[in-house]
Scaffold this motif. Structure first.
Motif, mmCIF file in Angstrom:
data_model
loop_
_atom_site.group_PDB
_atom_site.id
_atom_site.type_symbol
_atom_site.label_atom_id
_atom_site.label_comp_id
_atom_site.label_asym_id
_atom_site.label_seq_id
_atom_site.Cartn_x
_atom_site.Cartn_y
_atom_site.Cartn_z
ATOM 1 N N PHE A 27 0.826 -1.205 0.000
ATOM 2 C CA PHE A 27 0.000 0.000 0.000
ATOM 3 C C PHE A 27 0.857 1.251 0.000
ATOM 4 O O PHE A 27 0.523 2.229 -0.640
ATOM 5 C CB PHE A 27 -0.974 0.016 1.188
ATOM 6 C CG PHE A 27 -2.160 -0.849 0.955
ATOM 7 C CD1 PHE A 27 -2.932 -0.708 -0.176
ATOM 8 C CD2 PHE A 27 -2.506 -1.834 1.856
ATOM 9 C CE1 PHE A 27 -4.027 -1.527 -0.404
ATOM 10 C CE2 PHE A 27 -3.596 -2.656 1.636
ATOM 11 C CZ PHE A 27 -4.355 -2.495 0.493
ATOM 12 N N LEU A 72 1.937 1.681 -3.560
ATOM 13 C CA LEU A 72 0.842 2.091 -4.430
ATOM 14 C C LEU A 72 0.418 3.529 -4.184
ATOM 15 O O LEU A 72 -0.130 4.174 -5.069
ATOM 16 C CB LEU A 72 -0.355 1.155 -4.244
ATOM 17 C CG LEU A 72 -0.137 -0.268 -4.734
ATOM 18 C CD1 LEU A 72 -1.356 -1.124 -4.413
ATOM 19 C CD2 LEU A 72 0.152 -0.307 -6.214
ATOM 20 N N VAL A 84 -2.801 3.229 -11.399
ATOM 21 C CA VAL A 84 -2.696 1.987 -10.639
ATOM 22 C C VAL A 84 -4.110 1.480 -10.363
ATOM 23 O O VAL A 84 -5.029 2.258 -10.115
ATOM 24 C CB VAL A 84 -1.938 2.228 -9.309
ATOM 25 C CG1 VAL A 84 -1.958 0.986 -8.436
ATOM 26 C CG2 VAL A 84 -0.519 2.667 -9.594
ATOM 27 N N THR A 85 -4.286 0.175 -10.418
ATOM 28 C CA THR A 85 -5.568 -0.467 -10.116
ATOM 29 C C THR A 85 -5.340 -1.468 -8.995
ATOM 30 O O THR A 85 -4.419 -2.283 -9.070
ATOM 31 C CB THR A 85 -6.104 -1.198 -11.358
ATOM 32 O OG1 THR A 85 -6.294 -0.245 -12.408
ATOM 33 C CG2 THR A 85 -7.419 -1.875 -11.067
ATOM 34 N N LEU A 86 -6.174 -1.396 -7.968
ATOM 35 C CA LEU A 86 -6.050 -2.284 -6.819
ATOM 36 C C LEU A 86 -7.408 -2.903 -6.511
ATOM 37 O O LEU A 86 -8.374 -2.191 -6.246
ATOM 38 C CB LEU A 86 -5.541 -1.494 -5.607
ATOM 39 C CG LEU A 86 -5.446 -2.237 -4.292
ATOM 40 C CD1 LEU A 86 -4.414 -3.354 -4.379
ATOM 41 C CD2 LEU A 86 -5.097 -1.274 -3.169
ATOM 42 N N TYR A 87 -7.479 -4.226 -6.571
ATOM 43 C CA TYR A 87 -8.681 -4.959 -6.175
ATOM 44 C C TYR A 87 -8.479 -5.448 -4.745
ATOM 45 O O TYR A 87 -7.431 -6.000 -4.415
ATOM 46 C CB TYR A 87 -8.897 -6.184 -7.062
ATOM 47 C CG TYR A 87 -9.392 -5.880 -8.443
ATOM 48 C CD1 TYR A 87 -10.766 -5.820 -8.705
ATOM 49 C CD2 TYR A 87 -8.511 -5.687 -9.497
ATOM 50 C CE1 TYR A 87 -11.229 -5.559 -9.978
ATOM 51 C CE2 TYR A 87 -8.969 -5.431 -10.774
ATOM 52 C CZ TYR A 87 -10.333 -5.372 -11.018
ATOM 53 O OH TYR A 87 -10.794 -5.109 -12.273
ATOM 54 N N PHE A 88 -9.502 -5.283 -3.905
ATOM 55 C CA PHE A 88 -9.444 -5.812 -2.542
ATOM 56 C C PHE A 88 -10.852 -6.134 -2.085
ATOM 57 O O PHE A 88 -11.835 -5.728 -2.698
ATOM 58 C CB PHE A 88 -8.738 -4.844 -1.589
ATOM 59 C CG PHE A 88 -9.372 -3.492 -1.461
ATOM 60 C CD1 PHE A 88 -10.305 -3.229 -0.471
ATOM 61 C CD2 PHE A 88 -9.026 -2.469 -2.331
ATOM 62 C CE1 PHE A 88 -10.885 -1.978 -0.344
ATOM 63 C CE2 PHE A 88 -9.599 -1.211 -2.216
ATOM 64 C CZ PHE A 88 -10.531 -0.964 -1.218
ATOM 65 N N THR A 147 -8.694 2.983 -7.999
ATOM 66 C CA THR A 147 -7.870 3.367 -9.143
ATOM 67 C C THR A 147 -7.280 4.760 -8.945
ATOM 68 O O THR A 147 -7.837 5.591 -8.237
ATOM 69 C CB THR A 147 -8.678 3.367 -10.454
ATOM 70 O OG1 THR A 147 -9.771 4.284 -10.330
ATOM 71 C CG2 THR A 147 -9.213 1.987 -10.776
ATOM 72 N N GLY A 193 -8.608 -10.684 -5.511
ATOM 73 C CA GLY A 193 -8.109 -9.434 -4.940
ATOM 74 C C GLY A 193 -7.580 -9.654 -3.533
ATOM 75 O O GLY A 193 -7.848 -10.681 -2.902
ATOM 76 N N ALA A 253 -6.838 1.136 2.843
ATOM 77 C CA ALA A 253 -6.168 1.176 1.549
ATOM 78 C C ALA A 253 -6.297 2.601 1.033
ATOM 79 O O ALA A 253 -7.407 3.137 0.961
ATOM 80 C CB ALA A 253 -6.814 0.202 0.577
ATOM 81 N N LEU A 303 -5.053 5.280 -2.085
ATOM 82 C CA LEU A 303 -4.439 5.461 -3.385
ATOM 83 C C LEU A 303 -4.779 6.875 -3.822
ATOM 84 O O LEU A 303 -5.953 7.198 -4.029
ATOM 85 C CB LEU A 303 -4.976 4.420 -4.362
ATOM 86 C CG LEU A 303 -4.251 4.194 -5.667
ATOM 87 C CD1 LEU A 303 -2.777 3.879 -5.439
ATOM 88 C CD2 LEU A 303 -4.892 3.057 -6.443
#
Length: 134
Positions: free
Chosen positions: A8, A11, A19-23, A35, A91, A100, A102
């Motif tokens: 994290f 990111l 940046v793309t983050l799936y959780f 995103t 994710g 998280a 971003l």
């Protein structure tokens, strides 16, 4: 856990673009896509819920009431009309008590649900029993 926190931190570095983050929540009921870049924001979809927003607007003929979003500059969280899903069981699991971040968007996972907001303090708080926009 250190690996997770380091990811994290990486990111959240301003030098990275798009940046793309799936959780997802530990329960697996809430899945989110965070995103950065030109379309910075977050969308969270819920698997099970009692809908706080059961009636779709007249112009929505798709799914309604189980997907929520907030963008970097949005003045209010949104319930979205959608025909897709961002649910991704692969994710990362966002542990209860963890956040998280971003760019200007932060989501925090708690046993009571997920809260996501932008730098202006606008967003949504969602849980199986109730969903709220702010």
């Amino acid at each position: 856990m250190l690996k997770f926190a380091a990811l994290f931190a990486l990111l959240a570095t301003p030098a990275l673009a798009d940046v793309t983050l799936y959780f997802h929540s530990p329960s697996g009921n809430i899945h989110c896509l965070l995103t950065s870049g030109d379309y910075a924001g977050v969308r969270c979809d819920m698997v099970e819920l009692t809908k706080s927003f059961p009636t779709p607007p007249a112009d929505c003929d798709l799914d309604w009431g189980a997907a929520f979003a907030i963008g970097r500059n949005d003045p209010l969280g949104q319930v979205i009309c959608h025909g897709d899903t961002i649910i991704n069981p692969d994710g990362m699991e966002l542990a209860y008590g963890a956040s998280a971040t971003l760019g200007d968007i932060t989501c925090t996972s708690e046993p009571t649900g997920m809260t996501c907001s932008n730098a202006m303090g606008h967003g949504f708080a969602i849980a199986k029993a109730r969903q709220k926009l702010f």
